[in-house]
Design a protein around this motif. Structure first.
Motif, PDB file in Angstrom:
ATOM      1  N   SER A 229       1.235  -1.126  -0.153  1.00  0.00           N
ATOM      2  CA  SER A 229       0.172  -0.031  -0.377  1.00  0.00           C
ATOM      3  C   SER A 229       1.023   1.199   0.451  1.00  0.00           C
ATOM      4  O   SER A 229       1.983   1.195   0.485  1.00  0.00           O
ATOM      5  N   GLU A 230       0.052   2.265  -0.925  1.00  0.00           N
ATOM      6  CA  GLU A 230       0.744   3.317  -0.507  1.00  0.00           C
ATOM      7  C   GLU A 230       1.188   4.260   0.657  1.00  0.00           C
ATOM      8  O   GLU A 230       2.007   4.616   0.712  1.00  0.00           O
ATOM      9  N   VAL A 231       0.026   3.501   1.163  1.00  0.00           N
ATOM     10  CA  VAL A 231       0.289   4.392   3.267  1.00  0.00           C
ATOM     11  C   VAL A 231       1.282   3.198   3.260  1.00  0.00           C
ATOM     12  O   VAL A 231       2.289   4.347   4.770  1.00  0.00           O
ATOM     13  N   GLU A 232       1.387   2.398   3.527  1.00  0.00           N
ATOM     14  CA  GLU A 232       3.204   1.945   4.511  1.00  0.00           C
ATOM     15  C   GLU A 232       3.726   2.107   3.406  1.00  0.00           C
ATOM     16  O   GLU A 232       5.094   2.959   4.721  1.00  0.00           O
ATOM     17  N   ILE A 233       4.371   2.347   1.683  1.00  0.00           N
ATOM     18  CA  ILE A 233       5.464   3.162   1.894  1.00  0.00           C
ATOM     19  C   ILE A 233       5.669   4.485   1.844  1.00  0.00           C
ATOM     20  O   ILE A 233       6.902   4.715   2.413  1.00  0.00           O
TER      21      ILE A 233
END
Length: 405
Positions: A229-233
């Motif tokens: 996910s973009e949030v994780e990255i």
């Protein structure tokens, strides 16, 4: 159908694409792939390692140029890995063979599909071409130009390259003044399977071009593909990417166009010198040395902005200065200080050309995408600590808003 995988670097989109290609090949052994990427390392190293069973071939110059070898490989039905540059020169004959054999096209990084044909051409060139009858505009096709072969056959003079491009069907006239380039839509319209691996697709020239030609596409759901996910990255990025500032930068006031190409062309020497001093101060403050620093500004103004400590790199092959639109290198993945001295806007002629045809360019997303592409040449692409100095208030705010989105 065109399938767009729009996700950040590090999300696993390339790995997922290789999985899909491997699976498709097992389900249909006759399926053939054309894999297009800006990275030579992908062609020479990663594709052969990831997909050895698909036996990818790379076009070589065997006497008829790389495009001649590409044609031979397509005729033979080989799986092919090649560059954006070669892809932009596909002949109508090669396009027809690719369509006939229904290759699956995979494009790593959105390609530039629309823009000014050649910035060296001036208004009088366009007028001369039209008034002389060398080129003929077709109003029913948005003023697409064809070469007048009846009166100017085999022209090999000043406009020979215009003739060649007209014969490829890629030249358009805008406002009787500008020659525009558009990639021919035939290939992407008639292939059943096209995949585009990119990020911030809405800001790309390719998205504008697809809308302009009314070619349908779908943006894939990253979660269903199993991508990170973009949030994780972004959490990892925020922990490792330190946004630097400067006392003079904080106290000064900028216009929205400061450090844009137009600003550099009009700015006084002392104005440019102020920002040059900020670059030098950054290098000194953070005790950075060659092999750690990479930076950019507009190529025409590089000399005005370069200074002690960041002018030279470790070698001629690894300069500290990189073109602002660089893509095809991962050689700076261990560099820990990035200095970004540009404020990016699309060419206003290109923006107005698209607008005249009912297409709105997303300039902020385009600028953000270009900046991220540059910054991600450095150590942050590996999730390692890195510092970045962005001199433009506008560009820095775009980056901050993106990180916090």
């Amino acid at each position: 159908m065109i399938h767009v995988i729009d996700s950040m670097c590090g999300s696993g989109k390339s790995t997922k694409m290789f999985e899909l290609m491997r699976s498709d090949s097992k389900d249909n052994p006759d399926k053939r792939f054309l894999y297009i990427t800006p990275f030579l390392s992908e062609i020479d190293e990663r594709v052969p390692v990831e997909l050895p069973e698909l036996d990818f071939h790379t076009p070589e110059n065997k006497g008829k140029g790389k495009i001649g070898d590409l044609k031979s490989l397509v005729v033979s039905g080989k799986n092919i890995a090649s560059t954006h540059s070669l892809f932009s020169n596909l002949t109508p004959e090669i396009v027809d063979i690719l369509i006939e054999k229904q290759y699956t096209l995979v494009i790593d990084e959105a390609i530039s599909c629309v823009g000014l044909l050649d910035k060296s051409l001036v208004h009088s060139d366009t007028r001369d071409l039209l008034k002389s009858g060398m080129v003929i505009a077709d109003p029913s096709k948005r003023n697409q130009l064809s070469w007048n072969e009846d009166e100017y056959p085999e022209h090999d003079g000043r406009y020979s390259f215009v003739r060649n491009l007209c014969n490829l069907g890629v030249v358009y006239c805008y406002a009787d003044t500008f020659l525009m380039f558009e990639y021919p839509p035939k290939l992407l319209s008639l292939l059943k399977d096209v995949w585009v691996l990119t990020y911030l697709f809405s800001g790309s020239d390719m998205r504008c071009w697809l809308d302009l030609n009314e070619i349908p596409y779908e943006v894939m759901d990253n979660t269903s593909l199993g991508l990170r996910s973009e949030v994780e990255i972004k959490q990892i990025v925020k922990q490792n990417l330190q946004l630097l500032t400067n006392r003079n930068l904080e106290s000064g006031r900028q216009r929205s166009t400061t450090l844009s190409k137009g600003w550099f062309e009009k700015a006084k020497k002392d104005e440019i010198g102020k920002y040059k001093a900020m670059l030098r101060s950054c290098v000194v403050t953070h005790k950075a040395k060659a092999g750690e620093i990479f930076w950019t500004t507009y190529k025409d103004h590089q000399v005005k902005m370069q200074g002690t400590g960041y002018t030279k790199g470790v070698s001629e092959d690894m300069p500290a200065f990189l073109p602002m639109n660089i893509r095809a290198t991962n050689d700076y993945r261990n560099y820990t200080l990035c200095m970004y001295a540009v404020n990016i806007f699309k060419n206003p002629v290109e923006v107005n050309y698209l607008k005249s045809n009912g297409i709105e360019a997303d300039e902020d997303t385009y600028a953000l995408s270009e900046m991220i592409q540059f910054i991600w040449r450095g150590a942050i692409r590996q999730g390692k600590p890195m510092k970045v100095l962005v001199l433009s208030d506008r560009m820095r705010k775009l980056l901050e808003d993106w990180l916090n989105d």
